[in-house]
Design an enzyme around this catalytic site. Structure first.
Site, PDB file in Angstrom:
ATOM      1  N   GLU A 297      -0.897  -9.170  -0.880  1.00 26.00           N
ATOM      2  CA  GLU A 297      -2.334  -9.412  -0.689  1.00 26.00           C
ATOM      3  C   GLU A 297      -3.071  -9.430  -2.030  1.00 26.00           C
ATOM      4  OE1 GLU A 297      -2.270  -6.175   2.178  1.00 26.00           O
ATOM      5  OE2 GLU A 297      -3.291  -7.467   3.616  1.00 26.00           O
TER       6      GLU A 297
ATOM      7  N   GLY B 272       0.353  -4.880   0.591  1.00 26.41           N
ATOM      8  CA  GLY B 272      -0.810  -4.918  -0.306  1.00 26.41           C
ATOM      9  C   GLY B 272      -0.514  -5.607  -1.629  1.00 26.41           C
TER      10      GLY B 272
ATOM     11  N   GLU C 170       4.067  -5.276   7.227  1.00 31.65           N
ATOM     12  CA  GLU C 170       3.320  -4.197   7.895  1.00 31.65           C
ATOM     13  C   GLU C 170       3.737  -3.969   9.338  1.00 31.65           C
ATOM     14  OE1 GLU C 170       2.017  -6.476   5.920  1.00 31.65           O
ATOM     15  OE2 GLU C 170       0.567  -5.547   4.566  1.00 31.65           O
TER      16      GLU C 170
ATOM     17  N   ALA D 102       0.868  -1.174   0.000  1.00 31.64           N
ATOM     18  CA  ALA D 102       0.000   0.000   0.000  1.00 31.64           C
ATOM     19  C   ALA D 102       0.906   1.225   0.000  1.00 31.64           C
ATOM     20  CB  ALA D 102      -0.880  -0.020   1.238  1.00 31.64           C
TER      21      ALA D 102
HETATM   22  N1  COA Z   1       4.617   3.135  -0.450  1.00 32.77           N
HETATM   23  C1  COA Z   1       5.022   4.308  -0.949  1.00 32.77           C
HETATM   24  N2  COA Z   1       6.183   4.446  -1.617  1.00 32.77           N
HETATM   25  C2  COA Z   1       6.937   3.353  -1.772  1.00 32.77           C
HETATM   26  C3  COA Z   1       6.567   2.104  -1.267  1.00 32.77           C
HETATM   27  C4  COA Z   1       5.336   2.017  -0.580  1.00 32.77           C
HETATM   28  N3  COA Z   1       4.886   0.853  -0.088  1.00 32.77           N
HETATM   29  N4  COA Z   1       7.541   1.196  -1.558  1.00 32.77           N
HETATM   30  C5  COA Z   1       8.471   1.871  -2.244  1.00 32.77           C
HETATM   31  N5  COA Z   1       8.126   3.167  -2.369  1.00 32.77           N
HETATM   32  C6  COA Z   1       8.867   4.258  -3.035  1.00 32.77           C
HETATM   33  C7  COA Z   1      10.052   4.727  -2.191  1.00 32.77           C
HETATM   34  O1  COA Z   1       9.623   5.662  -1.224  1.00 32.77           O
HETATM   35  C8  COA Z   1      10.913   5.335  -3.269  1.00 32.77           C
HETATM   36  O2  COA Z   1      10.375   6.595  -3.616  1.00 32.77           O
HETATM   37  P1  COA Z   1      11.355   7.870  -3.817  1.00 32.77           P
HETATM   38  O3  COA Z   1      12.269   7.493  -4.949  1.00 32.77           O
HETATM   39  O4  COA Z   1      10.420   8.994  -4.172  1.00 32.77           O
HETATM   40  O5  COA Z   1      12.069   8.056  -2.518  1.00 32.77           O
HETATM   41  C9  COA Z   1      10.703   4.420  -4.459  1.00 32.77           C
HETATM   42  O6  COA Z   1       9.460   3.753  -4.229  1.00 32.77           O
HETATM   43  C10 COA Z   1      11.774   3.373  -4.613  1.00 32.77           C
HETATM   44  O7  COA Z   1      11.868   2.653  -3.394  1.00 32.77           O
HETATM   45  P2  COA Z   1      13.231   2.409  -2.593  1.00 32.77           P
HETATM   46  O8  COA Z   1      12.897   2.150  -1.164  1.00 32.77           O
HETATM   47  O9  COA Z   1      14.193   3.527  -2.872  1.00 32.77           O
HETATM   48  O10 COA Z   1      13.775   1.094  -3.295  1.00 32.77           O
HETATM   49  P3  COA Z   1      14.772   0.000  -2.678  1.00 32.77           P
HETATM   50  O11 COA Z   1      15.167  -0.886  -3.800  1.00 32.77           O
HETATM   51  O12 COA Z   1      15.841   0.664  -1.875  1.00 32.77           O
HETATM   52  O13 COA Z   1      13.880  -0.850  -1.639  1.00 32.77           O
HETATM   53  C11 COA Z   1      11.897  -2.041  -0.920  1.00 32.77           C
HETATM   54  C12 COA Z   1      12.811  -1.651  -2.095  1.00 32.77           C
HETATM   55  C13 COA Z   1      10.678  -2.749  -1.493  1.00 32.77           C
HETATM   56  C14 COA Z   1      12.646  -2.974   0.017  1.00 32.77           C
HETATM   57  C15 COA Z   1      11.489  -0.768  -0.144  1.00 32.77           C
HETATM   58  O14 COA Z   1      10.983   0.172  -1.071  1.00 32.77           O
HETATM   59  C16 COA Z   1      10.415  -0.986   0.897  1.00 32.77           C
HETATM   60  O15 COA Z   1      10.691  -1.518   1.963  1.00 32.77           O
HETATM   61  N6  COA Z   1       9.163  -0.567   0.600  1.00 32.77           N
HETATM   62  C17 COA Z   1       8.075  -0.637   1.535  1.00 32.77           C
HETATM   63  C18 COA Z   1       7.551  -2.035   1.654  1.00 32.77           C
HETATM   64  C19 COA Z   1       6.431  -2.084   2.656  1.00 32.77           C
HETATM   65  O16 COA Z   1       6.612  -1.855   3.850  1.00 32.77           O
HETATM   66  N7  COA Z   1       5.228  -2.397   2.175  1.00 32.77           N
HETATM   67  C20 COA Z   1       4.066  -2.529   3.016  1.00 32.77           C
HETATM   68  C21 COA Z   1       3.331  -1.283   3.080  1.00 32.77           C
HETATM   69  S1  COA Z   1       1.893  -1.437   4.141  1.00 32.77           S
END
Ligand code: COA
Length: 259
Positions: free
Chosen positions: A114, A111, A134, A66
Site C-alpha cells: 500500500e 501495508g 491481509e 503493517a
Molecule cells: N509484522 C510484524 N512482524 C513481522 C511482519 C509483520 N508484518 N513481517 C515479518 N515480521 C517479523 C517476523 O515476525 C520475524 O520476527 P522474529 O524474528 O522476531 O520472529 C521477522 O520479521 C522475520 O520474518 P520471518 O517470517 O521469520 O521471515 P521469512 O523470510 O520466513 O518470511 C514473510 C517472510 C514476508 C513471508 C513473512 O514474514 C510474512 O508472511 N510476514 C507477514 C506478511 C503479512 O501478512 N503482511 C500483512 C500484514 S497486515
C-alpha cells in the site's frame, strides 16, 4: 531530525527515506508511518529537494506489512484510528507536489504494498514480491490497498490478488503495470535517482500540476478535465512557462526556477 524507525538523507536534490527495521522486515508500526509522514513534510518544505525516494533497509524487504504484533489485540476503534492515520500519511504521499518513487528492494506486502502504491512510481528489484495477504489474517487491507490496487491493475486482477493473498513476483508486477521498471537490486537506487534527476530538469510547477491533474482523475468530487484546463492555464502565469517557451525558441536549455 532524529527518527527512531527511518533513516533520511538528502543529496543532490533527492531526499531518501529508508524504513529501518530490518529485523522485522521493515514492518510498518504506527510510529514508522508517522515518521514517514513527517519526513515527507520536511522534504516538501525544503526548496532544495526535487524528488523523494522511499526504500527499505536490507536486501530482503521494502516493508512486509503493517506490524501484526502491534494491532493483534486492537478493538474496532483502535483499528479505525490506525487505518485513518495511515491513510492520511499515504494520501499525503500521493499528493506530494514533488515526485515520490518507491524503490522496492524486496517484500512489499500488505501495508508495504500500500505504501509503494501511494508513491507516484514504483521501481522494483528482481527479488521484489508484492501482495495484499491481509485475508490470511481475517482482515481487509487498511491503508487503501483495495482502492489503489484497482486503480493500478484493474478490478479483476486486483480482486484475484486481494482474495487469494498470492504474492506477485516483480516480473508479473511489471506485466500488470504495478511497477514501472524492474532492475537488479544493485541498480535499484541508481535507476530511481536517474528518473528523479531527469524530472528535476523540468519545471517544478508543471510537475506539481501534472501530479494534481492525475490525482484529480481519481477524485470523486473533481472533474479531471476541468482540473487540467485550470492547471494548464495557471502555468501561463509562471516565470517557468515563459522561460521554457523562450528557451525552446532560442534553441537552448531552459533554466527553471520554480516561479
Ligand atoms: N509484522 C510484524 N512482524 C513481522 C511482519 C509483520 N508484518 N513481517 C515479518 N515480521 C517479523 C517476523 O515476525 C520475524 O520476527 P522474529 O524474528 O522476531 O520472529 C521477522 O520479521 C522475520 O520474518 P520471518 O517470517 O521469520 O521471515 P521469512 O523470510 O520466513 O518470511 C514473510 C517472510 C514476508 C513471508 C513473512 O514474514 C510474512 O508472511 N510476514 C507477514 C506478511 C503479512 O501478512 N503482511 C500483512 C500484514 S497486515
Amino acid at each position: 531530525m532524529n527518527f527512531e524507525n527511518i533513516l533520511t538523507a538528502s543529496e543532490a536534490g533527492i531526499f531518501t527515506i529508508t524504513i529501518n527495521r530490518p529485523d522485522k522486515l521493515n514492518a510498518l508500526n504506527h510510529k514508522t508511518i508517522q515518521e514517514i509522514g513527517l519526513a515527507i513534510r520536511l522534504a516538501n518544505d525544503d526548496a532544495s529537494v526535487r524528488g523523494i525516494i522511499i526504500t527499505g533497509s536490507g536486501e530482503k524487504a521494502f516493508a512486509a506489512g503493517a506490524d501484526i504484533s502491534e494491532f493483534a489485540d486492537f478493538n474496532r476503534h483502535e483499528a479505525e484510528k490506525l487505518s485513518r492515520d495511515g491513510n492520511d500519511v499515504f494520501t499525503s504521499i500521493e499528493h506530494s507536489p514533488k515526485p515520490v518513487i518507491a524503490a522496492v528492494n524486496g517484500f512489499a506486502l500488505g501495508g508495504g504494498c500500500e505504501l509503494a502504491m501511494a508513491c507516484h512510481m514504483r521501481i522494483a528489484s528482481e527479488n521484489a514480491r508484492f501482495g495484499q495477504p491481509e485475508v490470511n489474517l481475517g482482515v481487509t487491507p487498511g491503508y487503501a490497498g483495495t482502492q489503489r490496487l484497482v486503480q493500478l491493475i484493474g478490478k479483476g486482477k486486483a480482486l484475484e490478488f486481494l482474495m487469494t493473498a498470492d504474492m506477485i513476483p516483480s516480473a508479473e508486477a511489471l506485466h500488470l503495470g504495478l511497477v514501472n521498471h524492474v532492475v537488479p537490486q544493485a541498480e535499484l537506487m541508481n535507476k530511481s535517482r536517474e528518473i528523479l534527476a531527469k524530472i528535476a530538469t523540468k519545471g517544478p510547477l508543471a510537475i506539481a500540476a501534472v501530479i494534481r491533474c492525475v490525482n484529480s482523475y481519481f477524485a470523486y468530487d473533481q472533474d479531471g478535465f476541468e482540473t487540467e484546463i485550470s492547471e494548464f492555464s495557471e502555468c501561463f502565469e509562471s516565470e517557468d512557462f515563459k522561460e521554457g517557451t523562450r528557451a525552446f525558441l532560442e534553441k537552448r536549455k531552459a533554466e527553471f526556477t520554480g516561479k
